[in-house]
Design an enzyme around this catalytic site. Sequence first.
Site, PDB file in Angstrom:
ATOM      1  N   LYS A  46       0.837  -1.204   0.000  1.00 56.73           N
ATOM      2  CA  LYS A  46       0.000   0.000   0.000  1.00 56.73           C
ATOM      3  C   LYS A  46       0.871   1.254   0.000  1.00 56.73           C
ATOM      4  CE  LYS A  46      -3.671  -2.470   2.353  1.00 56.73           C
ATOM      5  NZ  LYS A  46      -4.131  -2.988   3.645  1.00 56.73           N
ATOM      6  N   GLN A  93      -5.090  -1.857   9.689  1.00 55.08           N
ATOM      7  CA  GLN A  93      -4.830  -3.144   9.042  1.00 55.08           C
ATOM      8  C   GLN A  93      -5.415  -4.280   9.878  1.00 55.08           C
ATOM      9  OE1 GLN A  93      -3.504  -3.717   5.993  1.00 55.08           O
ATOM     10  NE2 GLN A  93      -3.873  -5.892   6.292  1.00 55.08           N
ATOM     11  N   ASP A 145     -11.621   2.258   4.037  1.00 55.18           N
ATOM     12  CA  ASP A 145     -12.031   0.857   3.894  1.00 55.18           C
ATOM     13  C   ASP A 145     -13.552   0.722   3.749  1.00 55.18           C
ATOM     14  OD1 ASP A 145      -9.930  -1.088   3.868  1.00 55.18           O
ATOM     15  OD2 ASP A 145      -9.486  -0.627   5.974  1.00 55.18           O
TER      16      ASP A 145
HETATM   17  N1  GUN Z   1      -6.837  -7.136   5.834  1.00 53.42           N
HETATM   18  C1  GUN Z   1      -7.190  -7.908   4.781  1.00 53.42           C
HETATM   19  N2  GUN Z   1      -7.933  -7.209   3.910  1.00 53.42           N
HETATM   20  C2  GUN Z   1      -8.056  -5.968   4.425  1.00 53.42           C
HETATM   21  C3  GUN Z   1      -8.709  -4.782   3.959  1.00 53.42           C
HETATM   22  O1  GUN Z   1      -9.337  -4.721   2.906  1.00 53.42           O
HETATM   23  N3  GUN Z   1      -8.585  -3.701   4.774  1.00 53.42           N
HETATM   24  C4  GUN Z   1      -7.907  -3.742   5.946  1.00 53.42           C
HETATM   25  N4  GUN Z   1      -7.863  -2.629   6.678  1.00 53.42           N
HETATM   26  N5  GUN Z   1      -7.293  -4.820   6.393  1.00 53.42           N
HETATM   27  C5  GUN Z   1      -7.371  -5.926   5.628  1.00 53.42           C
END
Ligand code: GUN
Length: 296
Positions: A54, A98, A121
Amino acid sequence: MSAEVLDGKRIAKEIQAEIKQRVATFVETHHFAPALAAVLVGDDPASQVYVRNKERACERAGIKSQLHRMPADSTTDEVLEKVRQLNEDPEVSGILVQLPLPREVDTQVVLDAVSPLKDVDAFHPRNVGLISQGRPQFLPCTPHGIIQMLKRYQIHTQGKNVVIVGRSDIVGKPMALMLANRDIGLGPEMANATVTICHSQTSDLGAVTQQADILIAAIGQPKFITGDMVKLGAVVVDVGINRTDDGLVGDVDYNDVVPVASYVTPVPGGVGPLTVTMLLENTLSAAGLQLAAVGS
Ligand code: GUN
């Protein structure tokens, strides 16, 4: 039949180039760059990789990124305090906590604390509610990425039977809401589906998945979807990323499904790159939303 591969990597690159342009215009106009703050609690190796991906994607697009690492034994209150600081920080456009969080941290309480205007998200109940009502503020990254990929391959969902295997808050449920709506902002042809959600209690799962024109696998079990569960000519989207002794494996038994499907996403290089891409999109739109909220 031999399925055509849906090249998520290529589509992600294409969309990221578009976002980069829009970020540059934003910076020229407003004299600041959108910024994404990621909160990483503990040292789960998969999460470290995701967060690094990211950060790199942000950098390529001209978006600032911050990483807030917290120790694995952090309490819910400590993570909440961090989220509140980021909510108040005018330099932060988007906040990503996360997942998974360590077991001792109350995930729901933490996610509910993220400002809905910074919720890139789209996990906050307000944002989930807005999606449900067909007037989204943010679209959740993985479902949005899947729809963008289908759209760019001109695979429309309108009037189609879409079967989603998996009912998670991250993928299954929001995907179903988005596709069942009249138009989620991506055109009526990319909504208006007849949607079925399957899960561990579904009886005769194979008979249900066989009805799918578009089958979306988001279960988290390696090679769960086999060729006999797929209708001839169906489009198969694999959301799974499972670490096995054979390396990264999706939720779809790829080699078994290729002779049956018309299109299939690979793992890696399918849905994954699009998830990161839509996070960039949401960070840019979060920056715009906050400007609108302060009336500038
Ligand atoms: N962990 C796995 N997929 C995701 C996601 O789409 N967002 C977040 N914040 N954590 C994750």
